[in-house]
Design an enzyme around this catalytic site. Structure first.
Site, PDB file in Angstrom:
ATOM      1  N   GLU A 163     -12.593 -21.137  28.126  1.00 28.75           N
ATOM      2  CA  GLU A 163     -11.635 -21.938  28.913  1.00 28.75           C
ATOM      3  C   GLU A 163     -10.989 -21.091  30.018  1.00 28.75           C
ATOM      4  OE1 GLU A 163      -9.517 -25.015  26.993  1.00 28.75           O
ATOM      5  OE2 GLU A 163     -11.016 -25.195  25.415  1.00 28.75           O
ATOM      6  N   ARG A 199       0.838  -1.207   0.000  1.00 29.75           N
ATOM      7  CA  ARG A 199       0.000   0.000   0.000  1.00 29.75           C
ATOM      8  C   ARG A 199       0.876   1.262   0.000  1.00 29.75           C
ATOM      9  NH1 ARG A 199      -4.728   2.526  -1.113  1.00 29.75           N
ATOM     10  NH2 ARG A 199      -5.397   3.886   0.583  1.00 29.75           N
TER      11      ARG A 199
HETATM   12  N1  CAA Z   1      -5.673 -29.430  39.117  1.00 27.61           N
HETATM   13  C1  CAA Z   1      -6.150 -30.222  40.110  1.00 27.61           C
HETATM   14  N2  CAA Z   1      -6.982 -29.767  41.056  1.00 27.61           N
HETATM   15  C2  CAA Z   1      -7.348 -28.471  40.992  1.00 27.61           C
HETATM   16  C3  CAA Z   1      -6.891 -27.598  39.981  1.00 27.61           C
HETATM   17  C4  CAA Z   1      -6.004 -28.139  39.031  1.00 27.61           C
HETATM   18  N3  CAA Z   1      -5.525 -27.396  38.018  1.00 27.61           N
HETATM   19  N4  CAA Z   1      -7.419 -26.382  40.182  1.00 27.61           N
HETATM   20  C5  CAA Z   1      -8.191 -26.474  41.288  1.00 27.61           C
HETATM   21  N5  CAA Z   1      -8.136 -27.748  41.755  1.00 27.61           N
HETATM   22  C6  CAA Z   1      -8.793 -28.291  42.957  1.00 27.61           C
HETATM   23  C7  CAA Z   1      -8.297 -27.586  44.209  1.00 27.61           C
HETATM   24  O1  CAA Z   1      -7.113 -28.175  44.678  1.00 27.61           O
HETATM   25  C8  CAA Z   1      -9.462 -27.785  45.146  1.00 27.61           C
HETATM   26  O2  CAA Z   1      -9.430 -29.091  45.663  1.00 27.61           O
HETATM   27  P1  CAA Z   1      -9.139 -29.393  47.239  1.00 27.61           P
HETATM   28  O3  CAA Z   1     -10.154 -28.612  47.997  1.00 27.61           O
HETATM   29  O4  CAA Z   1      -9.273 -30.870  47.369  1.00 27.61           O
HETATM   30  O5  CAA Z   1      -7.750 -28.903  47.478  1.00 27.61           O
HETATM   31  C9  CAA Z   1     -10.650 -27.735  44.207  1.00 27.61           C
HETATM   32  O6  CAA Z   1     -10.177 -28.042  42.910  1.00 27.61           O
HETATM   33  C10 CAA Z   1     -11.340 -26.409  44.208  1.00 27.61           C
HETATM   34  O7  CAA Z   1     -10.373 -25.456  43.831  1.00 27.61           O
HETATM   35  P2  CAA Z   1     -10.459 -23.951  44.275  1.00 27.61           P
HETATM   36  O8  CAA Z   1     -10.749 -23.855  45.742  1.00 27.61           O
HETATM   37  O9  CAA Z   1      -9.234 -23.298  43.765  1.00 27.61           O
HETATM   38  O10 CAA Z   1     -11.769 -23.472  43.482  1.00 27.61           O
HETATM   39  P3  CAA Z   1     -12.312 -22.046  43.223  1.00 27.61           P
HETATM   40  O11 CAA Z   1     -13.769 -22.125  43.300  1.00 27.61           O
HETATM   41  O12 CAA Z   1     -11.597 -21.039  44.075  1.00 27.61           O
HETATM   42  O13 CAA Z   1     -11.956 -21.734  41.680  1.00 27.61           O
HETATM   43  C11 CAA Z   1     -11.073 -21.690  39.498  1.00 27.61           C
HETATM   44  C12 CAA Z   1     -11.095 -22.362  40.875  1.00 27.61           C
HETATM   45  C13 CAA Z   1      -9.635 -21.793  39.031  1.00 27.61           C
HETATM   46  C14 CAA Z   1     -11.483 -20.250  39.523  1.00 27.61           C
HETATM   47  C15 CAA Z   1     -12.010 -22.530  38.607  1.00 27.61           C
HETATM   48  O14 CAA Z   1     -13.353 -22.397  39.046  1.00 27.61           O
HETATM   49  C16 CAA Z   1     -11.943 -22.176  37.144  1.00 27.61           C
HETATM   50  O15 CAA Z   1     -10.991 -22.564  36.465  1.00 27.61           O
HETATM   51  N6  CAA Z   1     -12.950 -21.445  36.621  1.00 27.61           N
HETATM   52  C17 CAA Z   1     -13.036 -21.203  35.188  1.00 27.61           C
HETATM   53  C18 CAA Z   1     -13.787 -22.294  34.502  1.00 27.61           C
HETATM   54  C19 CAA Z   1     -13.470 -22.374  33.046  1.00 27.61           C
HETATM   55  O16 CAA Z   1     -12.333 -22.320  32.610  1.00 27.61           O
HETATM   56  N7  CAA Z   1     -14.516 -22.581  32.260  1.00 27.61           N
HETATM   57  C20 CAA Z   1     -14.336 -22.789  30.864  1.00 27.61           C
HETATM   58  C21 CAA Z   1     -15.456 -23.572  30.303  1.00 27.61           C
HETATM   59  S1  CAA Z   1     -14.945 -24.796  29.192  1.00 27.61           S
HETATM   60  C22 CAA Z   1     -14.839 -24.062  27.685  1.00 27.61           C
HETATM   61  O17 CAA Z   1     -14.815 -22.876  27.538  1.00 27.61           O
HETATM   62  C23 CAA Z   1     -14.687 -25.020  26.573  1.00 27.61           C
HETATM   63  C24 CAA Z   1     -15.060 -24.479  25.259  1.00 27.61           C
HETATM   64  O18 CAA Z   1     -16.206 -24.545  24.872  1.00 27.61           O
HETATM   65  C25 CAA Z   1     -14.017 -23.966  24.337  1.00 27.61           C
END
Ligand code: CAA
Length: 380
Positions: free
Chosen positions: A363, A268
């Site tokens: 996600e 351009r």
């Molecule tokens: N691996 C293993 N365990 C995990 C973990 C991980 N990565 N993350 C959390 N946990 C466990 C924790 O250890 C906890 O277990 P314990 O009590 O036994 O220790 C339990 O899970 C609860 O964890 P938190 O207390 O941390 O939970 P929270 O309520 O504070 O929130 C969060 C965690 C990270 C905010 C979570 O809720 C989250 O990721 N939210 C977003 C959800 C998401 O990504 N949705 C996307 C939808 S899918 C999509 O979009 C697909 C598509 O169509 C393209």
């Protein structure tokens, strides 16, 4: 530290690049305009092994590494993010989850056709009132002895209409919080399972996004993934890898827009010379190139950690957070460099700008990634 790709990784990247140019580019504007799912293209992606890339060949997968998956996601997403999200969800959320946590019988029945690309999968976590706050599941899976009775609604489910296999997260013991959640394999056609209309979206308009309704759906006990109450951890572990796929999708959207802007800037002419010779444009291109390279390194690092069985929760969230912001910034600047041409569909950058936005939402939003990262850096 070695920054070079193997010969095999380069070949896979080149194959994905060729596929994107020859199969995805024709018709991409029309599919976006008419919200048309890339049915034929997804079928071919399956035949080429791109829908079960990382699955062991004994379950019909291609047995490739996560680095190769990032390379493929980048190349496909440069051209068509509506097609690449099918690759991402099928590989990282559905096939990975089943290969890692399902029983042999479940793998035989569900993973094999998914990895072969004969079936498409969907991952069903989000609900009208549980998106970011994923532990607040309202969908219930009541234990009825030999089966679960599934009731509730899932929202914004990618592949919602085209999938055959649905991994559904639901609450079995509400008093146990996240420890009372289960992950169930639900088949299309089960009685009481209905699919809502396709969502009319800002971006990735070719992808197939629906709400799903479950009304007294009987899901056999043998369709539960993992131990009773493992569903929330299953979702979190699966999303860790999924975020690498979406980070790579964002990277591809950014690099696709950058390549278009770079070529346009060389052609351009304004004020008697190509706009690439104006410093205002040069500085934009320099920023875009630098940010894209940083995003690529974050994606590859997260993939490498996963391939080497090292912890990658922080790395995958960092890659997704940064790459999705780069996708948004880069596509906005690519439209700006194109001027008026950038605002019309034929030049592709306006679509990439619309497609970029979802990478900051699905996600886990950017805010969720910051929560995950800050928890990791504040540990101990
Ligand atoms: N691996 C293993 N365990 C995990 C973990 C991980 N990565 N993350 C959390 N946990 C466990 C924790 O250890 C906890 O277990 P314990 O009590 O036994 O220790 C339990 O899970 C609860 O964890 P938190 O207390 O941390 O939970 P929270 O309520 O504070 O929130 C969060 C965690 C990270 C905010 C979570 O809720 C989250 O990721 N939210 C977003 C959800 C998401 O990504 N949705 C996307 C939808 S899918 C999509 O979009 C697909 C598509 O169509 C393209």
């Amino acid at each position: 530290m070695i920054f070079e790709l193997t010969e095999e990784q380069q070949m896979i990247r080149d194959a994905a690049r060729d596929f994107a140019q020859s199969e995805l580019k024709p018709g991409v504007i029309e599919r976006d305009e008419h919200q048309k799912f890339p049915t034929e293209q997804v079928k071919k992606l399956g035949e080429l092994g791109f829908l079960g890339m990382m699955v062991d060949p004994k379950y019909n997968g291609a047995g490739l590494d996560t680095v190769s998956y990032v390379l493929v996601m980048e190349e496909l997403s440069k051209i068509d993010a509506s097609a690449s999200v099918v690759v991402s969800v099928n590989n990282s959320l559905v096939c990975y989850g089943l290969e890692k946590y399902a029983t042999e019988a479940q793998k035989e029945k569900y993973l094999k056709p998914l990895a072969a690309g004969e079936h498409i999968g969907a991952f069903c976590l989000s609900e009208p009132e549980a998106g970011s706050d994923a532990t607040s599941q309202r969908t219930t899976a009541e234990d009825k002895g030999d089966h679960y009775l599934l009731n509730g609604t899932k929202n914004w489910i990618t592949n919602g209409g085209t999938a055959s296999t649905y991994l559904v997260i639901a609450q079995t013991y509400p008093d146990k919080g996240h420890r009372g959640i289960n992950a169930l394999i639900v088949e299309k056609g089960m009685e009481g399972f209905t699919i809502g209309p396709k969502e009319n979206k800002l971006g990735i308009r070719g992808s197939d996004t629906h709400s799903l309704m479950f009304s007294d759906v009987k899901v056999p006990k043998e369709n539960r993934i993992g131990e009773d109450g493992f569903g929330f951890k299953f979702a979190m572990k699966t999303l860790e890898g999924g975020r690498i796929g979406i980070a790579a999708q964002a990277l591809g959207i950014a690099s696709g827009a950058y390549e278009l802007a770079l070529n346009y800037a060389k052609e351009r002419q304004t004020f008697g010379k190509p706009i690439a010779e104006h410093q205002a444009i040069q500085f934009k291109l320099a920023d875009m190139a630098t940010q894209i390279e940083a995003a690529r390194l974050l994606c590859l690092k997260a993939a490498w950690l996963k391939d080497n069985d090292l912890p990658y929760v922080q790395a995958s969230s960092m890659a997704k957070l940064y790459a999705s912001e780069v996708a948004m910034n880069t596509t906005v600047e690519a439209v700006q460099i194109h001027g008026g041409y950038g605002f019309v569909k034929e030049y592709h950058v306006e679509r990439l700008m619309r497609d970029a936005k979802i990478t900051q939402i699905y996600e886990g939003t950017s805010e969720i990634q910051r929560m995950v990262i800050s928890r990791e850096v504040l540990k101990d």
